[in-house]
Write a protein that holds these residues in place. Sequence first.
Motif, PDB file in Angstrom:
ATOM      1  N   UNK A  91      33.079  33.352  33.615  1.00  0.00           N
ATOM      2  CA  UNK A  91      34.529  33.317  33.436  1.00  0.00           C
ATOM      3  C   UNK A  91      35.094  32.967  34.812  1.00  0.00           C
ATOM      4  N   UNK A  92      35.571  31.725  34.975  1.00  0.00           N
ATOM      5  CA  UNK A  92      35.952  31.273  36.323  1.00  0.00           C
ATOM      6  C   UNK A  92      37.258  31.868  36.842  1.00  0.00           C
ATOM      7  N   UNK A  93      38.038  32.507  35.948  1.00  0.00           N
ATOM      8  CA  UNK A  93      39.324  33.088  36.349  1.00  0.00           C
ATOM      9  C   UNK A  93      39.118  34.529  36.786  1.00  0.00           C
ATOM     10  N   UNK A  94      39.330  34.777  38.050  1.00  0.00           N
ATOM     11  CA  UNK A  94      39.153  36.125  38.579  1.00  0.00           C
ATOM     12  C   UNK A  94      40.528  36.774  38.650  1.00  0.00           C
ATOM     13  N   UNK A  95      40.765  37.737  37.752  1.00  0.00           N
ATOM     14  CA  UNK A  95      42.084  38.377  37.682  1.00  0.00           C
ATOM     15  C   UNK A  95      41.986  39.795  38.239  1.00  0.00           C
ATOM     16  N   UNK A  96      43.168  40.409  38.506  1.00  0.00           N
ATOM     17  CA  UNK A  96      43.167  41.684  39.233  1.00  0.00           C
ATOM     18  C   UNK A  96      42.727  42.855  38.352  1.00  0.00           C
ATOM     19  N   UNK A  97      42.981  42.754  37.052  1.00  0.00           N
ATOM     20  CA  UNK A  97      42.555  43.810  36.127  1.00  0.00           C
ATOM     21  C   UNK A  97      43.492  44.999  36.041  1.00  0.00           C
ATOM     22  N   UNK A 135      30.914  37.767  34.262  1.00  0.00           N
ATOM     23  CA  UNK A 135      29.737  37.184  33.612  1.00  0.00           C
ATOM     24  C   UNK A 135      29.753  37.489  32.113  1.00  0.00           C
ATOM     25  N   UNK A 136      29.354  36.511  31.329  1.00  0.00           N
ATOM     26  CA  UNK A 136      29.197  36.710  29.883  1.00  0.00           C
ATOM     27  C   UNK A 136      27.764  36.301  29.546  1.00  0.00           C
ATOM     28  N   UNK A 137      27.014  37.229  28.932  1.00  0.00           N
ATOM     29  CA  UNK A 137      25.606  36.957  28.637  1.00  0.00           C
ATOM     30  C   UNK A 137      25.480  35.866  27.582  1.00  0.00           C
ATOM     31  N   UNK A 138      24.515  34.983  27.791  1.00  0.00           N
ATOM     32  CA  UNK A 138      24.238  33.923  26.820  1.00  0.00           C
ATOM     33  C   UNK A 138      23.424  34.497  25.667  1.00  0.00           C
ATOM     34  N   UNK A 139      23.729  34.071  24.430  1.00  0.00           N
ATOM     35  CA  UNK A 139      22.852  34.455  23.321  1.00  0.00           C
ATOM     36  C   UNK A 139      21.441  33.920  23.602  1.00  0.00           C
ATOM     37  N   UNK A 140      20.450  34.657  23.160  1.00  0.00           N
ATOM     38  CA  UNK A 140      19.041  34.316  23.376  1.00  0.00           C
ATOM     39  C   UNK A 140      18.749  32.854  22.991  1.00  0.00           C
ATOM     40  N   UNK A 141      18.166  32.121  23.922  1.00  0.00           N
ATOM     41  CA  UNK A 141      17.709  30.764  23.611  1.00  0.00           C
ATOM     42  C   UNK A 141      18.790  29.689  23.609  1.00  0.00           C
ATOM     43  N   UNK A 142      20.008  30.041  23.988  1.00  0.00           N
ATOM     44  CA  UNK A 142      21.075  29.033  23.970  1.00  0.00           C
ATOM     45  C   UNK A 142      20.907  28.020  25.098  1.00  0.00           C
ATOM     46  N   UNK A 143      21.136  26.754  24.777  1.00  0.00           N
ATOM     47  CA  UNK A 143      21.061  25.674  25.750  1.00  0.00           C
ATOM     48  C   UNK A 143      22.207  25.832  26.773  1.00  0.00           C
ATOM     49  N   UNK A 144      21.883  25.959  28.074  1.00  0.00           N
ATOM     50  CA  UNK A 144      22.944  26.131  29.070  1.00  0.00           C
ATOM     51  C   UNK A 144      23.925  24.960  29.139  1.00  0.00           C
ATOM     52  N   UNK A 295      38.628  35.167  24.607  1.00  0.00           N
ATOM     53  CA  UNK A 295      38.576  33.779  24.127  1.00  0.00           C
ATOM     54  C   UNK A 295      37.253  33.121  24.542  1.00  0.00           C
ATOM     55  N   UNK A 296      36.817  33.383  25.769  1.00  0.00           N
ATOM     56  CA  UNK A 296      35.548  32.809  26.248  1.00  0.00           C
ATOM     57  C   UNK A 296      34.379  33.320  25.411  1.00  0.00           C
ATOM     58  N   UNK A 297      34.385  34.621  25.125  1.00  0.00           N
ATOM     59  CA  UNK A 297      33.294  35.195  24.321  1.00  0.00           C
ATOM     60  C   UNK A 297      33.267  34.576  22.928  1.00  0.00           C
ATOM     61  N   UNK A 298      34.450  34.413  22.326  1.00  0.00           N
ATOM     62  CA  UNK A 298      34.529  33.840  20.973  1.00  0.00           C
ATOM     63  C   UNK A 298      34.113  32.370  20.983  1.00  0.00           C
ATOM     64  N   UNK A 299      34.540  31.634  22.013  1.00  0.00           N
ATOM     65  CA  UNK A 299      34.189  30.212  22.105  1.00  0.00           C
ATOM     66  C   UNK A 299      32.677  30.047  22.275  1.00  0.00           C
TER      67      UNK A 299
END
Length: 345
Positions: A91-97, A135-144, A295-299
Motif C-alpha cells: 500500500x504505497x500511501x502512508x497515512x498517519x492513522x 503490507x498486504x499478503x499475497x494469496x498463495x501462488x499469485x503471480x506478482x 480497497x487494495x485488499x478487495x482489488x
Amino acid sequence: MWMADSQQNENKLMKALVYTGTNEVTYREEPTPEPAAGDAKIRIEAVGICGSDMHAYHGEDARRVPPLILGHEAAGVVVSGKNAGQQVVLNPLISCGICLDCQSGRSNLCADRRLIGMNYPGAFAEFITIPEKNLIALPEGMNPVHAALTEPAATSLHALHLAERALHRPIADGRSLVIGGGSVGLLAALLLRSHGCSEIMLCDTNPLRRETAFQTGCCEVFDPDQDTEKIESSFELVIDAVGMETTRQMAVRAVKSGGVMLHIGLQQGSGDCDFRKITLSEMTVIGTYTYTHTDLQAALQSLYRGKLGDLAWVEERPLSEGSSAFFDLDIGSTAAPKIVLLPGE
Ligand SMILES: [Zn+2]
Ligand SMILES: [Zn+2]
C-alpha cells in the motif's frame, strides 16, 4: 557471526531506475535502504509504471523532484522482520492513522499522507523499505506481476464504490462509458463487467489501446475523435480516466439525467465545462482519489480470483530496460495499458 556477515552483504548497493531529469530515467546503483523500527525491507519482484510516473517523467509534477526513484505499484518479498519470506503487495500511501479522516476510513484523504515514489524513494529498485502496516499478503501462488495491478485496480474500485452511493439504481442496471483505455480505465471497465454491468463502452484516441480493450471482450470500443454522436446523454455512469478539458466536456455530454460522472484523471487542472447541463440533468460529479487499505485488499482478491480476466494485456520488461519502457509509453507505441518492470531480470 554469520548473521553479521549476511547483514553486511545486504548493505551493498542495489540497482534502481532513477528519475534524473525531464524525460530521463537512469538505471544505476543506489544505496540499499535499511529498515527503521516498524518498517519492513522488501525485495521488489514486479512494479508497474503509472500515469503519474509518466507525469513526473515529463517534469510536470512539482511534488516529484529529481533525483528520485519513482514507482509505487509494487509486489515483492519481505526480507527482514517478523514477516520475512512472505510475498506482499505494497500500500504505497502512508497515512498517519490517527486523524479524523484516517479514523473514519478515509485514509486516502489524510492530510499527513506520504507516498512512496514521491515523498520517499519508490519501488523501481531491487529493494524498498516501508511501514509493516502497509503490507498486504499475497494469496498463495499469485503471480506478482498480476499483484502489481492491485494499486490501479483499487483506484478504479474505489471510484465505483463512490458511484454506487450516488446512483439511485444498481450499476448493473445502467450503461457505462469509460473515457481513456490506460490501466485505470481498462480496469474500471473490467470491474464494471464483474459488477454485472452488461453495456460498457470505452474510448481512446490510441488505436493500439482500443484494440487491447476490445480483446478483453468486456466492452465495446470507439474512437472519440470519430463517432461521438452516439454518446449524447445516454449513460448512467461516465468515468473520465484522463482528466483533460476535452474529456471532461465529453463526459458531461455523455451523462444521462440523474447520472454520475466520476473524475479520476489528473492531466489538466482547469477548463470549461457545461455546468448548465450538470444542473438541468441533476448530474452528480464525483472527484475520486486513490483508495483505502480495504480497497487494495478487495482489488487484490478480484485480480487473484480471475474476476478481471486473464490480464494478458500486461507487458513485462526487465527493470534494466525501464528507460525504453518510459520512452515507448511516452510516444504511445505500445499496445499495453500497463508495463510492469521486473528488477530480478
Ligand atoms: Zn499508480
Ligand atoms: Zn491521517
